[in-house]
Design a protein around this motif. Structure first.
Motif, PDB file in Angstrom:
ATOM      1  N   VAL A 264      21.225 -25.508   8.382  1.00 35.55           N
ATOM      2  CA  VAL A 264      22.644 -25.798   8.150  1.00 35.55           C
ATOM      3  C   VAL A 264      22.845 -27.280   7.848  1.00 35.55           C
ATOM      4  CG1 VAL A 264      24.876 -25.944   9.294  1.00 35.55           C
ATOM      5  CG2 VAL A 264      23.535 -23.853   9.454  1.00 35.55           C
ATOM      6  N   ARG A 265      22.197 -28.095   8.630  1.00 33.48           N
ATOM      7  CA  ARG A 265      22.306 -29.547   8.411  1.00 33.48           C
ATOM      8  C   ARG A 265      21.847 -29.904   6.995  1.00 33.48           C
ATOM      9  NH1 ARG A 265      19.152 -30.454  12.891  1.00 33.48           N
ATOM     10  NH2 ARG A 265      20.478 -30.349  14.725  1.00 33.48           N
ATOM     11  N   ALA A 266      20.701 -29.327   6.615  1.00 37.11           N
ATOM     12  CA  ALA A 266      20.135 -29.637   5.295  1.00 37.11           C
ATOM     13  C   ALA A 266      21.096 -29.220   4.183  1.00 37.11           C
ATOM     14  CB  ALA A 266      18.800 -28.926   5.128  1.00 37.11           C
ATOM     15  N   ILE A 267      21.688 -28.051   4.335  1.00 32.90           N
ATOM     16  CA  ILE A 267      22.608 -27.577   3.291  1.00 32.90           C
ATOM     17  C   ILE A 267      23.804 -28.512   3.173  1.00 32.90           C
ATOM     18  CG2 ILE A 267      24.248 -25.742   2.715  1.00 32.90           C
ATOM     19  CD1 ILE A 267      22.202 -23.734   3.887  1.00 32.90           C
ATOM     20  N   LEU A 268      24.356 -28.890   4.318  1.00 31.78           N
ATOM     21  CA  LEU A 268      25.537 -29.758   4.286  1.00 31.78           C
ATOM     22  C   LEU A 268      25.175 -31.139   3.721  1.00 31.78           C
ATOM     23  CD1 LEU A 268      27.289 -28.816   7.638  1.00 31.78           C
ATOM     24  CD2 LEU A 268      27.898 -28.147   5.311  1.00 31.78           C
ATOM     25  N   GLU A 269      23.977 -31.589   4.059  1.00 32.71           N
ATOM     26  CA  GLU A 269      23.570 -32.895   3.536  1.00 32.71           C
ATOM     27  C   GLU A 269      23.349 -32.830   2.030  1.00 32.71           C
ATOM     28  OE1 GLU A 269      20.310 -34.083   6.064  1.00 32.71           O
ATOM     29  OE2 GLU A 269      21.694 -34.201   7.758  1.00 32.71           O
ATOM     30  N   LEU A 270      22.894 -31.659   1.592  1.00 32.58           N
ATOM     31  CA  LEU A 270      22.709 -31.460   0.152  1.00 32.58           C
ATOM     32  C   LEU A 270      24.035 -31.652  -0.580  1.00 32.58           C
ATOM     33  CD1 LEU A 270      20.239 -30.390  -1.567  1.00 32.58           C
ATOM     34  CD2 LEU A 270      21.472 -28.223  -1.595  1.00 32.58           C
ATOM     35  N   HIS A 271      25.091 -31.180   0.050  1.00 27.14           N
ATOM     36  CA  HIS A 271      26.418 -31.325  -0.562  1.00 27.14           C
ATOM     37  C   HIS A 271      27.059 -32.667  -0.204  1.00 27.14           C
ATOM     38  CE1 HIS A 271      26.869 -27.255  -2.241  1.00 27.14           C
ATOM     39  NE2 HIS A 271      26.135 -26.861  -1.212  1.00 27.14           N
ATOM     40  N   ARG A 272      26.304 -33.485   0.485  1.00 32.51           N
ATOM     41  CA  ARG A 272      26.782 -34.809   0.895  1.00 32.51           C
ATOM     42  C   ARG A 272      28.105 -34.702   1.667  1.00 32.51           C
ATOM     43  NH1 ARG A 272      24.549 -39.092  -0.448  1.00 32.51           N
ATOM     44  NH2 ARG A 272      26.476 -40.326  -0.433  1.00 32.51           N
ATOM     45  N   VAL A 273      28.139 -33.732   2.562  1.00 34.67           N
ATOM     46  CA  VAL A 273      29.342 -33.566   3.381  1.00 34.67           C
ATOM     47  C   VAL A 273      29.236 -34.447   4.616  1.00 34.67           C
ATOM     48  CG1 VAL A 273      30.677 -31.942   4.775  1.00 34.67           C
ATOM     49  CG2 VAL A 273      29.660 -31.195   2.630  1.00 34.67           C
ATOM     50  N   ALA A 274      30.310 -35.164   4.911  1.00 31.19           N
ATOM     51  CA  ALA A 274      30.344 -35.984   6.121  1.00 31.19           C
ATOM     52  C   ALA A 274      30.743 -35.091   7.287  1.00 31.19           C
ATOM     53  CB  ALA A 274      31.339 -37.129   5.948  1.00 31.19           C
ATOM     54  N   TYR A 275      29.790 -34.323   7.792  1.00 34.50           N
ATOM     55  CA  TYR A 275      30.113 -33.340   8.834  1.00 34.50           C
ATOM     56  C   TYR A 275      30.095 -33.952  10.224  1.00 34.50           C
ATOM     57  CZ  TYR A 275      24.999 -33.159   9.221  1.00 34.50           C
ATOM     58  OH  TYR A 275      23.684 -33.494   9.361  1.00 34.50           O
ATOM     59  N   ASP A 276      30.742 -33.238  11.106  1.00 32.82           N
ATOM     60  CA  ASP A 276      30.848 -33.679  12.499  1.00 32.82           C
ATOM     61  C   ASP A 276      29.937 -32.768  13.322  1.00 32.82           C
ATOM     62  OD1 ASP A 276      31.499 -34.176  15.096  1.00 32.82           O
ATOM     63  OD2 ASP A 276      33.670 -33.957  14.840  1.00 32.82           O
ATOM     64  N   GLU A 277      28.757 -33.259  13.657  1.00 33.38           N
ATOM     65  CA  GLU A 277      27.804 -32.420  14.376  1.00 33.38           C
ATOM     66  C   GLU A 277      28.046 -32.540  15.867  1.00 33.38           C
ATOM     67  OE1 GLU A 277      23.707 -33.059  13.420  1.00 33.38           O
ATOM     68  OE2 GLU A 277      23.008 -31.577  14.862  1.00 33.38           O
ATOM     69  N   ARG A 278      28.140 -31.403  16.494  1.00 33.59           N
ATOM     70  CA  ARG A 278      28.356 -31.404  17.935  1.00 33.59           C
ATOM     71  C   ARG A 278      27.172 -30.690  18.588  1.00 33.59           C
ATOM     72  NH1 ARG A 278      34.980 -30.588  18.147  1.00 33.59           N
ATOM     73  NH2 ARG A 278      35.350 -32.281  16.668  1.00 33.59           N
ATOM     74  N   ASP A 279      26.308 -31.504  19.115  1.00 30.19           N
ATOM     75  CA  ASP A 279      25.058 -30.989  19.689  1.00 30.19           C
ATOM     76  C   ASP A 279      25.314 -30.529  21.120  1.00 30.19           C
ATOM     77  OD1 ASP A 279      22.519 -30.631  20.778  1.00 30.19           O
ATOM     78  OD2 ASP A 279      21.642 -32.122  19.428  1.00 30.19           O
ATOM     79  N   VAL A 280      25.224 -29.221  21.286  1.00 31.17           N
ATOM     80  CA  VAL A 280      25.564 -28.681  22.610  1.00 31.17           C
ATOM     81  C   VAL A 280      24.530 -29.065  23.672  1.00 31.17           C
ATOM     82  CG1 VAL A 280      26.866 -26.739  21.682  1.00 31.17           C
ATOM     83  CG2 VAL A 280      24.426 -26.488  22.114  1.00 31.17           C
ATOM     84  N   SER A 281      23.371 -29.490  23.216  1.00 32.85           N
ATOM     85  CA  SER A 281      22.365 -29.889  24.207  1.00 32.85           C
ATOM     86  C   SER A 281      22.606 -31.313  24.704  1.00 32.85           C
ATOM     87  CB  SER A 281      20.960 -29.774  23.606  1.00 32.85           C
ATOM     88  OG  SER A 281      20.818 -30.670  22.519  1.00 32.85           O
ATOM     89  N   PHE A 282      23.414 -32.042  23.958  1.00 34.48           N
ATOM     90  CA  PHE A 282      23.757 -33.393  24.393  1.00 34.48           C
ATOM     91  C   PHE A 282      24.922 -33.377  25.358  1.00 34.48           C
ATOM     92  CE2 PHE A 282      22.079 -35.938  20.470  1.00 34.48           C
ATOM     93  CZ  PHE A 282      20.782 -35.723  20.916  1.00 34.48           C
ATOM     94  N   HIS A 283      25.827 -32.417  25.106  1.00 36.72           N
ATOM     95  CA  HIS A 283      27.095 -32.499  25.819  1.00 36.72           C
ATOM     96  C   HIS A 283      27.608 -31.099  26.137  1.00 36.72           C
ATOM     97  CE1 HIS A 283      30.807 -34.217  27.154  1.00 36.72           C
ATOM     98  NE2 HIS A 283      31.523 -33.661  26.184  1.00 36.72           N
ATOM     99  N   GLY A 284      27.691 -30.809  27.421  1.00 36.99           N
ATOM    100  CA  GLY A 284      28.128 -29.485  27.853  1.00 36.99           C
ATOM    101  C   GLY A 284      29.533 -29.156  27.406  1.00 36.99           C
ATOM    102  N   GLY A 285      30.339 -30.201  27.201  1.00 33.83           N
ATOM    103  CA  GLY A 285      31.713 -29.989  26.757  1.00 33.83           C
ATOM    104  C   GLY A 285      31.762 -29.267  25.418  1.00 33.83           C
ATOM    105  N   PHE A 286      30.796 -29.542  24.568  1.00 34.76           N
ATOM    106  CA  PHE A 286      30.763 -28.896  23.248  1.00 34.76           C
ATOM    107  C   PHE A 286      30.515 -27.400  23.374  1.00 34.76           C
ATOM    108  CE2 PHE A 286      29.221 -33.100  21.202  1.00 34.76           C
ATOM    109  CZ  PHE A 286      30.524 -33.565  21.150  1.00 34.76           C
TER     110      PHE A 286
END
Ligand SMILES: [Zn+2]
Ligand SMILES: [Zn+2]
Length: 374
Positions: A246-268
């Motif tokens: 998913v990350r690769a696809i979005l980067e391909l489109h040069r989208v400035a996405y907001d990634e929320r890594d659930v392993s970093f933060h339980g709130g996500f």
């Protein structure tokens, strides 16, 4: 022919002569009567010209006048001679049917003159309904049978075969006619129209807003951007790979996405759970992609959209932010989180009495939001 001159004889007189009581003739073998039909024919013809269709009159007259093919001598021959006319007038309305029967039989049946009339009426009716109502074929058979039974033998044999055939044809017709029924046709057309309209509206709506077909589920702060929930844990290989995809696809489109890594933060993870409570029974899985407050799906869905080219159109039309986004952040490199400076990531800080207490600045992983990009 000699008899043709009799045509010119006073019609009324002949009618009188040839109108005995029908009963008196029932004992006769019709086939044995020699040529009376010509006389009767002309009688009937002149008597009730309105009942005889022009075609049959012509035919009979021509038969009578004809020298080349010898004029018919028996009823069999007459009906044979008239046979080719029948198919054409049978489908026609009442009168044609009436005509032939009254016209040709009368000769045969000056005797049965009275008798055939009834059957004829019934017969004509049945054909009338066939013609005009099309669908009402079922009553016909009975009427026809009656008709046949009352006819003279000769007629029977001929007419049976002829009348049956329309019947057989008719048997197939009701189904057809039901399908072609105007109301059913109209109903079907209306439905098709409605279906088409619905489709067109759907297509237009999707063109106006390519995200309109996706459920409205907006992650906090995600109304105007692309939010993906991912994990950087490699516990489940498939999940990890999907996240990378998913990350690769979005980067391909040069989208400035907001990634929320659930392993970093339980709130996500809680956010995601709440968002997809209705969608997923097993609990949220990652990656999950949200575009401008609409839930698009997981890795499969995004990959499919990308393959079909729709993802590009969606991103274009929705005008999402392009660029490196957080990935270019000097502080976190796109991770959104940095180690807690307070506790050094251990989540424990020394309290006054020398005891260690939970660090209040960081999350369960000893991380704090990136001060640069969050
Ligand atoms: Zn940052
Ligand atoms: Zn801390």
């Amino acid at each position: 022919m000699g008899c043709s001159s009799s045509k010119r004889v006073d019609a009324a007189a002949i009618a009188d002569v040839y109108r005995p009581a029908p009963a008196s003739f029932t004992v006769f073998d019709i086939n044995s009567i020699q040529e009376p039909w010509i006389v009767v024919d002309s009688t009937a013809h002149q008597q009730k010209p309105t009942h005889v269709p022009a075609k049959i009159l012509e035919k009979l007259n021509s038969l009578e006048a004809a020298e080349e093919p010898a004029p018919p001598h028996s009823w069999d021959e007459v009906s044979k001679a008239l046979e080719d006319l029948k198919p054409t007038f049978q489908p026609k309305p009442v009168t044609p049917k009436l005509g032939p029967i009254q016209q040709s039989p009368p000769p045969a049946a000056q005797e049965s003159l009275v008798v055939p009339k009834k059957p004829n009426l019934g017969n004509s009716k049945s054909f009338h309904t066939l013609e005009e109502l099309d669908a009402k074929l079922s009553p016909k058979p009975t009427v026809l049978r009656k008709t046949e039974s009352t006819r003279s033998e000769l007629k029977k044999s001929d007419s049976k075969s002829e009348l049956r055939s329309p019947l057989v044809d008719g048997a197939g017709e009701p189904a057809k006619s039901v399908k072609e029924n105007i109301f059913i046709v109209r109903d079907r057309l209306e439905r098709e129209k409605e279906g088409k309209l619905a489709n067109i509206e759907k297509i237009l709506a999707i063109k106006r807003d390519p995200l309109s077909e996706y459920p409205q589920k907006c992650p906090p702060g995600g109304a105007d951007t692309v939010v993906i929930y991912t994990t950087s844990l490699q516990g489940v290989r498939r999940t990890y790979e999907d996240c990378n995809r998913v990350r690769a696809i979005l980067e391909l489109h040069r989208v400035a996405y907001d990634e929320r890594d659930v392993s970093f933060h339980g709130g996500f993870l809680s956010e995601l759970k709440e968002l997809l409570a209705a969608e997923e029974e097993v609990g949220p899985r990652v990656p999950r992609v949200f575009i401008k407050g609409r839930y698009v799906g997981g890795a499969e869905e995004v990959a499919e959209l990308n393959d079909s080219g729709r993802l590009g159109r969606i991103l274009c039309r929705t005008g999402v932010e392009r660029g490196v986004g957080r990935l270019g952040c000097q502080g976190c490199g796109g991770a959104r989180f940095v180690p807690c400076l307070e506790c050094g990531g251990s989540c424990k800080v020394a309290a006054e009495g020398g005891d260690k207490v939970r660090c209040t600045k960081c999350n369960e992983n000893g991380l704090v939001h990136c001060p640069t990009c969050f």
